[in-house]
Design a protein around this motif. Structure first.
Motif, PDB file in Angstrom:
ATOM      1  N   LEU A  26       0.820  -1.207   0.000  1.00 34.44           N
ATOM      2  CA  LEU A  26       0.000   0.000   0.000  1.00 34.44           C
ATOM      3  C   LEU A  26       0.856   1.260   0.000  1.00 34.44           C
ATOM      4  CD1 LEU A  26      -2.499  -1.000   2.847  1.00 34.44           C
ATOM      5  CD2 LEU A  26      -2.966  -1.062   0.385  1.00 34.44           C
ATOM      6  N   PHE A  27       2.114   1.126   0.357  1.00 34.91           N
ATOM      7  CA  PHE A  27       2.978   2.266   0.661  1.00 34.91           C
ATOM      8  C   PHE A  27       3.962   2.583  -0.467  1.00 34.91           C
ATOM      9  CE2 PHE A  27       5.798   4.933   3.147  1.00 34.91           C
ATOM     10  CZ  PHE A  27       5.002   5.435   4.165  1.00 34.91           C
ATOM     11  N   PHE A  28       4.498   1.550  -1.099  1.00 39.96           N
ATOM     12  CA  PHE A  28       5.567   1.735  -2.085  1.00 39.96           C
ATOM     13  C   PHE A  28       5.146   1.241  -3.468  1.00 39.96           C
ATOM     14  CE2 PHE A  28       7.830   0.863   1.970  1.00 39.96           C
ATOM     15  CZ  PHE A  28       8.492   2.084   2.114  1.00 39.96           C
ATOM     16  N   THR A  29       5.653   1.904  -4.512  1.00 40.84           N
ATOM     17  CA  THR A  29       5.481   1.425  -5.885  1.00 40.84           C
ATOM     18  C   THR A  29       6.802   0.821  -6.368  1.00 40.84           C
ATOM     19  OG1 THR A  29       6.200   3.452  -7.011  1.00 40.84           O
ATOM     20  CG2 THR A  29       3.877   3.331  -6.296  1.00 40.84           C
ATOM     21  N   ASP A  30       6.748   0.230  -7.549  1.00 39.05           N
ATOM     22  CA  ASP A  30       7.957  -0.363  -8.123  1.00 39.05           C
ATOM     23  C   ASP A  30       9.013   0.678  -8.479  1.00 39.05           C
ATOM     24  OD1 ASP A  30       6.550   0.713 -10.241  1.00 39.05           O
ATOM     25  OD2 ASP A  30       6.522  -1.110 -11.450  1.00 39.05           O
ATOM     26  N   GLU A  31       8.653   1.960  -8.427  1.00 43.28           N
ATOM     27  CA  GLU A  31       9.646   3.009  -8.690  1.00 43.28           C
ATOM     28  C   GLU A  31      10.780   2.985  -7.666  1.00 43.28           C
ATOM     29  OE1 GLU A  31       9.843   5.203 -11.212  1.00 43.28           O
ATOM     30  OE2 GLU A  31       8.095   4.287 -12.183  1.00 43.28           O
ATOM     31  N   MET A  32      10.565   2.350  -6.527  1.00 41.83           N
ATOM     32  CA  MET A  32      11.599   2.282  -5.493  1.00 41.83           C
ATOM     33  C   MET A  32      12.788   1.421  -5.920  1.00 41.83           C
ATOM     34  SD  MET A  32      10.149   4.253  -3.386  1.00 41.83           S
ATOM     35  CE  MET A  32      11.448   4.215  -2.165  1.00 41.83           C
ATOM     36  N   LEU A  33      12.671   0.697  -7.026  1.00 40.01           N
ATOM     37  CA  LEU A  33      13.710  -0.263  -7.405  1.00 40.01           C
ATOM     38  C   LEU A  33      14.786   0.317  -8.310  1.00 40.01           C
ATOM     39  CD1 LEU A  33      11.524  -3.446  -8.032  1.00 40.01           C
ATOM     40  CD2 LEU A  33      12.767  -2.797  -5.987  1.00 40.01           C
ATOM     41  N   HIS A  34      14.743   1.615  -8.581  1.00 41.24           N
ATOM     42  CA  HIS A  34      15.727   2.227  -9.483  1.00 41.24           C
ATOM     43  C   HIS A  34      17.165   1.950  -9.057  1.00 41.24           C
ATOM     44  CE1 HIS A  34      13.624   4.487 -12.595  1.00 41.24           C
ATOM     45  NE2 HIS A  34      12.686   4.789 -11.699  1.00 41.24           N
ATOM     46  N   ASP A  35      17.392   1.855  -7.736  1.00 40.70           N
ATOM     47  CA  ASP A  35      18.760   1.656  -7.242  1.00 40.70           C
ATOM     48  C   ASP A  35      19.061   0.203  -6.906  1.00 40.70           C
ATOM     49  OD1 ASP A  35      19.334   4.386  -7.437  1.00 40.70           O
ATOM     50  OD2 ASP A  35      18.509   4.782  -5.447  1.00 40.70           O
ATOM     51  N   PHE A  36      18.162  -0.705  -7.293  1.00 40.61           N
ATOM     52  CA  PHE A  36      18.368  -2.143  -7.068  1.00 40.61           C
ATOM     53  C   PHE A  36      18.551  -2.474  -5.587  1.00 40.61           C
ATOM     54  CE2 PHE A  36      19.871  -1.182 -11.337  1.00 40.61           C
ATOM     55  CZ  PHE A  36      19.239  -2.128 -12.113  1.00 40.61           C
ATOM     56  N   ASP A  37      17.901  -1.729  -4.705  1.00 43.62           N
ATOM     57  CA  ASP A  37      18.001  -1.974  -3.266  1.00 43.62           C
ATOM     58  C   ASP A  37      17.149  -3.191  -2.916  1.00 43.62           C
ATOM     59  OD1 ASP A  37      17.947  -1.931  -0.486  1.00 43.62           O
ATOM     60  OD2 ASP A  37      17.924   0.256  -0.379  1.00 43.62           O
ATOM     61  N   THR A  38      17.803  -4.220  -2.382  1.00 44.58           N
ATOM     62  CA  THR A  38      17.112  -5.487  -2.157  1.00 44.58           C
ATOM     63  C   THR A  38      16.109  -5.445  -1.014  1.00 44.58           C
ATOM     64  OG1 THR A  38      18.888  -6.303  -0.725  1.00 44.58           O
ATOM     65  CG2 THR A  38      19.034  -6.826  -3.073  1.00 44.58           C
ATOM     66  N   LYS A  39      16.118  -4.373  -0.203  1.00 42.61           N
ATOM     67  CA  LYS A  39      15.099  -4.298   0.852  1.00 42.61           C
ATOM     68  C   LYS A  39      13.706  -4.156   0.252  1.00 42.61           C
ATOM     69  CE  LYS A  39      15.207   0.704   1.869  1.00 42.61           C
ATOM     70  NZ  LYS A  39      15.620   1.715   2.847  1.00 42.61           N
ATOM     71  N   TYR A  40      13.648  -3.723  -1.022  1.00 42.74           N
ATOM     72  CA  TYR A  40      12.361  -3.576  -1.698  1.00 42.74           C
ATOM     73  C   TYR A  40      11.955  -4.826  -2.493  1.00 42.74           C
ATOM     74  CZ  TYR A  40      13.108   1.354  -0.641  1.00 42.74           C
ATOM     75  OH  TYR A  40      13.328   2.547   0.005  1.00 42.74           O
ATOM     76  N   LYS A  41      12.728  -5.895  -2.348  1.00 41.90           N
ATOM     77  CA  LYS A  41      12.377  -7.139  -3.044  1.00 41.90           C
ATOM     78  C   LYS A  41      11.444  -7.954  -2.159  1.00 41.90           C
ATOM     79  CE  LYS A  41      14.188 -11.159  -5.509  1.00 41.90           C
ATOM     80  NZ  LYS A  41      15.392 -11.964  -5.874  1.00 41.90           N
TER      81      LYS A  41
END
Length: 418
Positions: free
Chosen positions: A262-277
């Motif tokens: 509900l909080f984050f979109t896939d745009e958070m993955l630009h830096d390949f940060d694995t906490k968003y996987k």
């Protein structure tokens, strides 16, 4: 336990004291007085906290704790303490331990180890033996031992006949079946949402279709069997449409959404940060908008932190090889309270209990003290000092949140996190 709580604003729409600031006296674990001001004539311990609010105890339907087998990720004791410090008086524990919980002896064991804790642990049993997706586990025996549901955690049921039999078998049990919403042959090796961004980043994508196809198949099987089905952590607008139609038909289906979806979109993955996987992956803003609408109109039954502790070794690798998952208990209230009003956030954190036959206690004189203590107005940066879990893999690290849990009063005990 005897305790006098001073100046607490009550958030409980089942209580005659809803939205009022009161003193609350607890004697022998029961609410004995709720008044504007209570004199401490018995010299009980007094609890005063800044901007203190209280509500009925919160519940999370999807929590991983590691033990047995993955104590390096989390232990039962620290995991339950983390839940309590995060405001949860009850949690449902996923069976992704080693060994997997797939018989009554394992269920008895975990319940025995945790029976005296302030946090009420409800074990979920594996649906299939070792969660291998081949043969049904000992569902009846596990239900007799205290299992509340059956789930091969994050593992889709690829064999439709197996799910059909499971739905038929559990029709007359108190527990119900979880089915993870993912068609693996469509998802393939996808590690993020399939959209333009996945192409730009060069990462394999998992499309909305992979979730919607599995949901559609499962709902056809549910309609045929007239069973009971829970679809955990949906993430797409298509899934919501399918589940809404199923509910209109009168099918016994519930679903949940993970707070981070509900909080984050896939745009958070630009830096390949694995906490968003995470699984399901972060989707688009259009999906988030549909999820939020689904929560408001009741299509989505409740939320979950989908708390999954993982070690540094699981996450500190290339994105494609990192494990899926995030811890979420500590950030759950702050995230929800940032997205919604406090009253709605509390409803989302408590309304799942009825589906698991977990008793709710109104904040009224004579009721058992089962309370969450919190400050809804505190703005802060969520950093590692906010994490009580043994593992630190939080998707919310370095994000601003509003609202923090102080702890709980439950089972005649108190747990405070700060």
């Amino acid at each position: 336990m005897n305790l006098l709580i001073k100046n607490a604003k009550i958030i409980d729409d089942t209580s005659s004291h809803h939205l009022l600031t009161k003193d609350i006296l607890i004697e022998n674990g029961v609410l004995s007085k709720i008044e504007d001001s209570i004199e401490n004539t018995s010299n009980y311990e007094t609890l005063k906290l800044e901007n203190l609010h209280v509500s009925q105890g919160w519940f999370d339907s999807s929590v991983c704790l590691g033990e047995p087998g993955f104590e390096d990720r989390e232990t039962l004791e620290n995991g339950l303490n983390t839940a309590g410090k995060s405001g949860f008086t009850s949690i449902a524990m996923n069976p992704n331990s080693k060994p997997v919980f797939n018989d009554n002896a394992q269920i008895f064991s975990v319940k025995s180890k945790t029976q005296h804790h302030a946090v009420n642990l409800k074990p979920i049993g594996a649906l299939t033996v070792n969660s291998d997706g081949v043969d049904l586990a000992e569902l009846y025996d596990m239900q007799q031992a205290g299992t509340i549901a059956f789930y091969d955690y994050k593992k889709p049921i690829s064999n439709p006949n197996l799910l059909k039999i499971a739905l038929q078998y559990t029709k007359h049990l108190e527990g119900f079946v979880y089915s993870h919403p993912l068609e693996q042959k469509i998802s393939g090796n996808g590690v993020m949402n399939e959209e333009k961004l996945s192409t730009m980043l060069g990462l394999a994508g998992s499309p909305n279709l992979a979730e919607a196809m599995q949901v559609a198949r499962d709902l056809f099987l549910l309609e045929y069997t007239k069973g009971k089905l829970h679809i955990p952590t949906i993430s797409t607008r298509e899934s919501i449409d399918l589940i809404r139609e199923a509910k209109i038909k009168g099918l016994q289906v519930t679903c949940s959404v993970a707070i981070h979806n509900l909080f984050f979109t896939d745009e958070m993955l630009h830096d390949f940060d694995t906490k968003y996987k995470v699984n399901p992956p972060l989707r688009t803003q259009q999906d988030i908008d549909a999820l939020l609408e689904g929560l408001s109109n009741g299509t989505i039954d409740y939320i979950t932190s989908d708390h999954n502790p993982l070690t540094i070794e699981d996450k500190n690798v290339e994105f494609e090889h990192a494990s899926y998952g995030t811890i979420g208990l500590e950030s759950a209230f702050g995230a929800l309270n940032t997205l919604f009003s406090t009253e709605i956030a509390i409803k989302l954190l408590t309304r799942g209990k009825k589906h698991y036959q977990i008793e709710s206690f109104s904040i009224e004189v004579g009721e058992k003290a089962n309370l969450t203590l919190f400050n809804p107005d505190e703005d802060y940066l969520f950093d590692k000092s906010c994490v009580f879990s043994k593992s630190k893999n939080s998707i919310f690290l370095d994000h601003d949140l509003t609202g923090r849990a102080y702890g709980i009063i439950s089972n005649n005990q108190i747990i405070l996190g700060k």
